[in-house]
Design a protein around this motif. Structure first.
Motif, PDB file in Angstrom:
ATOM      1  N   VAL B 286      20.645  -2.755  -2.061  1.00 25.97           N
ATOM      2  CA  VAL B 286      19.974  -1.853  -3.009  1.00 25.97           C
ATOM      3  C   VAL B 286      18.958  -0.979  -2.271  1.00 25.97           C
ATOM      4  CG1 VAL B 286      18.416  -1.762  -4.985  1.00 25.97           C
ATOM      5  CG2 VAL B 286      20.327  -3.354  -4.980  1.00 25.97           C
ATOM      6  N   GLY B 287      18.173  -1.604  -1.359  1.00 27.63           N
ATOM      7  CA  GLY B 287      17.183  -0.829  -0.614  1.00 27.63           C
ATOM      8  C   GLY B 287      17.822   0.304   0.157  1.00 27.63           C
ATOM      9  N   ASN B 288      18.910  -0.004   0.862  1.00 26.58           N
ATOM     10  CA  ASN B 288      19.544   1.018   1.691  1.00 26.58           C
ATOM     11  C   ASN B 288      20.184   2.117   0.862  1.00 26.58           C
ATOM     12  OD1 ASN B 288      18.937   0.254   4.281  1.00 26.58           O
ATOM     13  ND2 ASN B 288      20.573  -1.256   4.337  1.00 26.58           N
ATOM     14  N   LEU B 289      20.886   1.726  -0.210  1.00 28.37           N
ATOM     15  CA  LEU B 289      21.566   2.744  -1.010  1.00 28.37           C
ATOM     16  C   LEU B 289      20.560   3.658  -1.698  1.00 28.37           C
ATOM     17  CD1 LEU B 289      24.563   0.773  -2.517  1.00 28.37           C
ATOM     18  CD2 LEU B 289      24.547   2.432  -0.655  1.00 28.37           C
ATOM     19  N   MET B 290      19.449   3.082  -2.166  1.00 29.24           N
ATOM     20  CA  MET B 290      18.459   3.917  -2.824  1.00 29.24           C
ATOM     21  C   MET B 290      17.745   4.808  -1.812  1.00 29.24           C
ATOM     22  SD  MET B 290      18.746   3.395  -5.991  1.00 29.24           S
ATOM     23  CE  MET B 290      17.305   4.167  -6.709  1.00 29.24           C
ATOM     24  N   ALA B 291      17.512   4.280  -0.610  1.00 30.64           N
ATOM     25  CA  ALA B 291      16.819   5.080   0.404  1.00 30.64           C
ATOM     26  C   ALA B 291      17.653   6.294   0.791  1.00 30.64           C
ATOM     27  CB  ALA B 291      16.522   4.232   1.635  1.00 30.64           C
ATOM     28  N   LEU B 292      18.976   6.151   0.764  1.00 28.50           N
ATOM     29  CA  LEU B 292      19.873   7.234   1.168  1.00 28.50           C
ATOM     30  C   LEU B 292      19.674   8.495   0.339  1.00 28.50           C
ATOM     31  CD1 LEU B 292      23.404   5.735   1.825  1.00 28.50           C
ATOM     32  CD2 LEU B 292      22.095   7.229   3.311  1.00 28.50           C
ATOM     33  N   ARG B 293      19.324   8.312  -0.949  1.00 33.68           N
ATOM     34  CA  ARG B 293      19.302   9.480  -1.826  1.00 33.68           C
ATOM     35  C   ARG B 293      17.911  10.041  -2.025  1.00 33.68           C
ATOM     36  NH1 ARG B 293      21.112   7.494  -7.579  1.00 33.68           N
ATOM     37  NH2 ARG B 293      20.053   9.401  -8.167  1.00 33.68           N
ATOM     38  N   GLN B 294      16.919   9.542  -1.260  1.00 38.14           N
ATOM     39  CA  GLN B 294      15.557  10.025  -1.456  1.00 38.14           C
ATOM     40  C   GLN B 294      15.316  11.348  -0.731  1.00 38.14           C
ATOM     41  OE1 GLN B 294      13.688   8.577  -3.640  1.00 38.14           O
ATOM     42  NE2 GLN B 294      15.320   7.064  -3.873  1.00 38.14           N
ATOM     43  N   THR B 295      14.483  12.166  -1.332  1.00 40.79           N
ATOM     44  CA  THR B 295      14.118  13.416  -0.661  1.00 40.79           C
ATOM     45  C   THR B 295      12.669  13.391  -0.197  1.00 40.79           C
ATOM     46  OG1 THR B 295      13.604  14.329  -2.812  1.00 40.79           O
ATOM     47  CG2 THR B 295      15.755  14.883  -1.895  1.00 40.79           C
ATOM     48  N   GLN B 296      11.897  12.409  -0.657  1.00 42.84           N
ATOM     49  CA  GLN B 296      10.513  12.299  -0.206  1.00 42.84           C
ATOM     50  C   GLN B 296      10.420  11.247   0.889  1.00 42.84           C
ATOM     51  OE1 GLN B 296       8.043  11.393  -3.528  1.00 42.84           O
ATOM     52  NE2 GLN B 296       8.933  13.008  -4.762  1.00 42.84           N
ATOM     53  N   VAL B 297       9.690  11.576   1.947  1.00 43.86           N
ATOM     54  CA  VAL B 297       9.683  10.713   3.120  1.00 43.86           C
ATOM     55  C   VAL B 297       9.092   9.342   2.806  1.00 43.86           C
ATOM     56  CG1 VAL B 297       8.820  10.479   5.463  1.00 43.86           C
ATOM     57  CG2 VAL B 297       9.532  12.705   4.625  1.00 43.86           C
ATOM     58  N   TYR B 303      11.758   2.397   0.010  1.00 48.85           N
ATOM     59  CA  TYR B 303      13.025   1.710  -0.223  1.00 48.85           C
ATOM     60  C   TYR B 303      13.494   1.003   1.034  1.00 48.85           C
ATOM     61  CZ  TYR B 303      13.859   3.196  -4.954  1.00 48.85           C
ATOM     62  OH  TYR B 303      13.781   3.345  -6.303  1.00 48.85           O
ATOM     63  N   SER B 304      13.186   1.567   2.189  1.00 48.54           N
ATOM     64  CA  SER B 304      13.574   0.887   3.417  1.00 48.54           C
ATOM     65  C   SER B 304      12.821  -0.437   3.552  1.00 48.54           C
ATOM     66  CB  SER B 304      13.362   1.825   4.597  1.00 48.54           C
ATOM     67  OG  SER B 304      12.661   1.215   5.608  1.00 48.54           O
ATOM     68  N   SER B 305      11.584  -0.512   2.994  1.00 48.11           N
ATOM     69  CA  SER B 305      10.873  -1.799   2.988  1.00 48.11           C
ATOM     70  C   SER B 305      11.631  -2.822   2.165  1.00 48.11           C
ATOM     71  CB  SER B 305       9.482  -1.642   2.392  1.00 48.11           C
ATOM     72  OG  SER B 305       8.689  -0.894   3.248  1.00 48.11           O
ATOM     73  N   VAL B 306      12.200  -2.365   1.037  1.00 48.10           N
ATOM     74  CA  VAL B 306      12.979  -3.290   0.207  1.00 48.10           C
ATOM     75  C   VAL B 306      14.115  -3.878   1.037  1.00 48.10           C
ATOM     76  CG1 VAL B 306      14.456  -3.467  -1.813  1.00 48.10           C
ATOM     77  CG2 VAL B 306      12.387  -2.112  -1.930  1.00 48.10           C
ATOM     78  N   SER B 307      14.797  -3.010   1.796  1.00 51.25           N
ATOM     79  CA  SER B 307      15.933  -3.528   2.553  1.00 51.25           C
ATOM     80  C   SER B 307      15.458  -4.411   3.710  1.00 51.25           C
ATOM     81  CB  SER B 307      16.810  -2.379   3.053  1.00 51.25           C
ATOM     82  OG  SER B 307      16.224  -1.763   4.154  1.00 51.25           O
ATOM     83  N   HIS B 308      14.291  -4.088   4.296  1.00 52.40           N
ATOM     84  CA  HIS B 308      13.812  -4.945   5.388  1.00 52.40           C
ATOM     85  C   HIS B 308      13.355  -6.308   4.894  1.00 52.40           C
ATOM     86  CE1 HIS B 308      14.065  -2.725   9.170  1.00 52.40           C
ATOM     87  NE2 HIS B 308      14.201  -1.698   8.350  1.00 52.40           N
ATOM     88  N   MET B 309      12.852  -6.375   3.652  1.00 48.63           N
ATOM     89  CA  MET B 309      12.571  -7.693   3.087  1.00 48.63           C
ATOM     90  C   MET B 309      13.861  -8.503   3.049  1.00 48.63           C
ATOM     91  SD  MET B 309       9.509  -7.968   2.689  1.00 48.63           S
ATOM     92  CE  MET B 309       9.265  -9.545   1.974  1.00 48.63           C
ATOM     93  N   GLY B 310      14.971  -7.809   2.815  1.00 43.85           N
ATOM     94  CA  GLY B 310      16.273  -8.466   2.792  1.00 43.85           C
ATOM     95  C   GLY B 310      16.578  -9.165   4.114  1.00 43.85           C
ATOM     96  N   TYR B 311      16.335  -8.473   5.255  1.00 42.65           N
ATOM     97  CA  TYR B 311      16.609  -9.117   6.546  1.00 42.65           C
ATOM     98  C   TYR B 311      15.740 -10.357   6.718  1.00 42.65           C
ATOM     99  CZ  TYR B 311      18.769  -4.630   7.645  1.00 42.65           C
ATOM    100  OH  TYR B 311      19.535  -3.515   7.623  1.00 42.65           O
ATOM    101  N   MET B 312      14.435 -10.233   6.332  1.00 43.87           N
ATOM    102  CA  MET B 312      13.551 -11.389   6.469  1.00 43.87           C
ATOM    103  C   MET B 312      14.033 -12.534   5.595  1.00 43.87           C
ATOM    104  SD  MET B 312       9.762  -9.828   6.460  1.00 43.87           S
ATOM    105  CE  MET B 312       9.799  -8.081   6.707  1.00 43.87           C
ATOM    106  N   LEU B 313      14.453 -12.193   4.362  1.00 48.82           N
ATOM    107  CA  LEU B 313      14.917 -13.244   3.461  1.00 48.82           C
ATOM    108  C   LEU B 313      16.147 -13.941   4.029  1.00 48.82           C
ATOM    109  CD1 LEU B 313      14.447 -11.491   0.006  1.00 48.82           C
ATOM    110  CD2 LEU B 313      13.238 -13.487   0.810  1.00 48.82           C
TER     111      LEU B 313
END
Lengths: 103, 508
Positions: B286-297, B303-313
């Motif tokens: 979810v983090g990665n897919l949502m980050a893909l469509r963002q236009t604000q840095v 959203y990339s933090s969401v996906s990085h929590m995934g790696y830690m989990l």
């Protein structure tokens, strides 16, 4: 079946949690959301006191509940401060207005 | 310095300094000057906190956990707490330096520094709480200070909206944790983590409910999908230094609180590991897919933090479910790396945001188009941002790759087809994340400068200095990942020893 005090308290805890969560789900007014949060936390506080009673450590349970009251008051104060600012900036307390940040 | 004294200093210093910082800044503002004393006092406090931390670190690494009792409250600084305390102190110090130019002249600047130091103190305390309720209290202090910092620009609609969302979700999460604590207390009659662990020998419905409530309640702060919806708003609307703090340490502190609370319920159920792995997979995708469509840095980084929590989990899930210490070591290493990388990414984006918008009195968000050609005008900042995003994307010579690699290797150590498939999925996600990181670098280096960049202000020295330090740290840790073993390894061994008391996860 007679209603004992712990059972009655357990029913009260469930009732408060239910009302709090329902309140959070259905209301759109920010002040009412704060009230819903308050009701929810009151249920948690009563649960702590009840847990103290059930485990035979009434004093500890009450101490925990007192600490939660302090923490909960701070959260509510912050939430109400936000509500004041929201009313000033958005001109309404309706949560529908608070959805400018999309996706 | 004796370890107990060092622990006392480490806990007392930020919490006592916080009101002093506020008063010093406020008095100076009242006298008609700037809030400069608050700026320097906060940096000084955090630098000073490094001294007891150093002594405590020596004591913990050589002699095991340091215990301290204050009345009936028991505190224990172990490897996990030390890692969190170290990460928090380093990142908060750099953020406080970065914020000096960034926040200069903002209304309520002294409050910002007072809250920043208090938040750091609360996270250090959270790391060494040895009692479920005490853990909740530190967690709540951290949460309340972060509410105020997220909505710091209180005249901005976006910041207010983010603050309200964050507050409501966090408050409900906290209430759920409390109910979980009540369940544990009713069942065992104690809240001390070791005593609860000793008392929870078999699974009862109450203890299972408590575990589920901890998972959900702390999961709000950890941004486990689908409880993550506050995160992109809060991280993108907060002042950039606070975004770095939220992303770098606050959500990780939530993760450590969750693992500590679940740790004392380890024997109750063998499925905590499976839950953590499942949330890890959800978070990544979810983090990665949502980050893909963002236009604000900043929103993209959130959203990339969401996906990085995934790696830690995934790392911790492997450790919890299969008792593999390497998974926890990878998780802790990634936790530290993420604090550096995401701290760097948010601060570099913040430096650009400040130069391009804030310095001109605009509170527009930094969009991807604003970054076009930024490397010509801001070579250091652009390089820092590129290093940060490439490390986050997991490009080999940088630190992000090393910790991800350790987690993936730990996943294969389980010799379980399900987990191995999950690791491959995680690796694919890591590649997918490059799809939004790489164009960012491309924009900065290959495009013609945008009009916004051409009209931008300069990046001041104090803003650039933390960026340079963090960039070097990310590169050095990439070449010598073993540098962190001295702390991640004891923390992981300790972590696994808690969970391995329970029955191993039979199948996933």
């Amino acid at each position: 079946m007679s209603l004992s005090l712990p059972l009655l308290s357990a029913v009260a805890v469930l009732g408060l949690l239910g009302i709090g969560l329902l309140g959070l789900l259905v209301t759109r007014n920010l002040i009412k959301v704060v009230v819903g949060m308050q009701v929810l936390v009151k249920g948690a506080m009563l649960a702590l006191v009840l847990a103290g009673k059930l485990s035979g450590q009434i004093q500890t349970g009450q101490t925990l509940a007192l600490t939660v009251i302090v923490a909960d008051t701070i959260v509510s104060v912050v939430a109400l401060a936000f509500a004041v600012q929201v009313r000033r900036q958005f001109g309404t307390l309706d949560l529908q207005a608070l959805s400018t940040l999309r996706r | 310095m004796n370890p107990t004294l060092a622990l006392t200093w480490l806990l007392v210093l930020p919490l006592v300094a916080s009101p002093i910082i506020y008063l010093a800044g406020r008095i100076n503002v009242r006298l008609g000057a700037t809030a400069a004393p608050a700026r320097w006092l906060s940096a000084l406090t955090l630098a000073a906190a490094g001294i007891p931390l150093w002594y405590l670190g020596e004591a913990v690494l050589s002699g095991g956990p340091v215990d301290m009792g204050v009345g009936t409250i028991s505190l224990r600084m172990d490897g996990v707490g030390l890692l969190l305390a170290g990460t928090v102190t380093v990142l908060t110090f750099l953020v406080s330096i970065f914020s000096i130019p960034y926040m200069a002249g903002e209304e309520g600047e002294e409050k910002y520094y007072a809250l920043l130091v208090a938040m750091a103190g609360a996270m250090v305390g959270l790391g060494c709480a040895n009692d479920l309720f005490n853990l909740w209290v530190w967690f709540e202090v951290m949460t309340v200070t972060s509410f105020l910092l997220v909505a710091f620009y209180r005249q901005q609609r976006g910041a207010l909206e983010a603050g309200v969302k964050y507050l409501v979700q966090s408050a409900v999460g906290s209430a759920l944790v409390l109910i979980g604590i009540a369940f544990v207390f009713a069942q065992t009659g104690t809240l001390n983590l070791q005593q609860v662990l000793a008392a929870s020998t078999h699974s009862t419905p109450q203890m299972l409910a408590a575990g589920a409530l901890f998972l959900i309640g702390f999961g709000v702060k950890t941004a486990m999908v689908p409880l993550h919806t506050w995160l992109p708003d809060a991280h993108s609307q907060a002042p950039s230094g606070i975004s770095a703090m939220l992303s770098g340490v606050v959500i990780e502190a939530g993760l450590i609180a969750m693992l500590r609370a679940l740790g004392c319920l380890a024997p109750v159920s063998s499925t905590w590991g499976a839950f953590i792995l499942a949330f890890g997979a959800l978070n990544m995708v979810v983090g990665n897919l949502m980050a893909l469509r963002q236009t604000q840095v900043k929103r993209m980084f959130a959203y990339s933090s969401v996906s990085h929590m995934g790696y830690m989990l995934i790392g911790f899930g492997v450790a919890v479910g299969y008792g593999i210490a390497n998974g926890a070591a990878g998780g802790f290493f990634h936790l530290f790396n993420h604090a550096l990388m995401k701290g760097l990414a948010f601060m570099a984006a913040g430096a650009l945001l400040y130069s391009l918008h804030v310095a001109r009195g605009s509170h527009d968000s930094l969009t991807l188009d604003d970054l076009n050609g930024a490397a010509n005008r801001y070579p250091i900042t652009a390089l820092a941002l590129s290093v940060a995003v490439l490390a986050l994307g997991g490009l080999p010579p940088l630190s992000g790759f090393m910790s991800k690699w350790q987690i993936f290797v730990a996943g294969f150590e389980t010799r379980n087809a399900g987990v191995e498939a999950l690791v491959i999925f995680a690796a694919l996600n890591s590649v997918l994340s490059l799809a939004y990181y790489a164009p960012l670098v491309n924009r900065m280096y290959r495009h013609e400068p945008s009009p916004t960049v051409a009209a931008g202000h300069n990046v001041s020295f104090l803003m650039a200095a933390p960026l340079v330090v963090l960039t070097l740290a990310v590169i050095v840790l990439g070449f010598w990942p073993g540098l962190m073993d001295f702390i991640t390894h004891p923390a992981a061994v300790h972590f696994v020893s808690i969970f391995s008391g329970g029955p191993a996860l039979a199948q996933f």
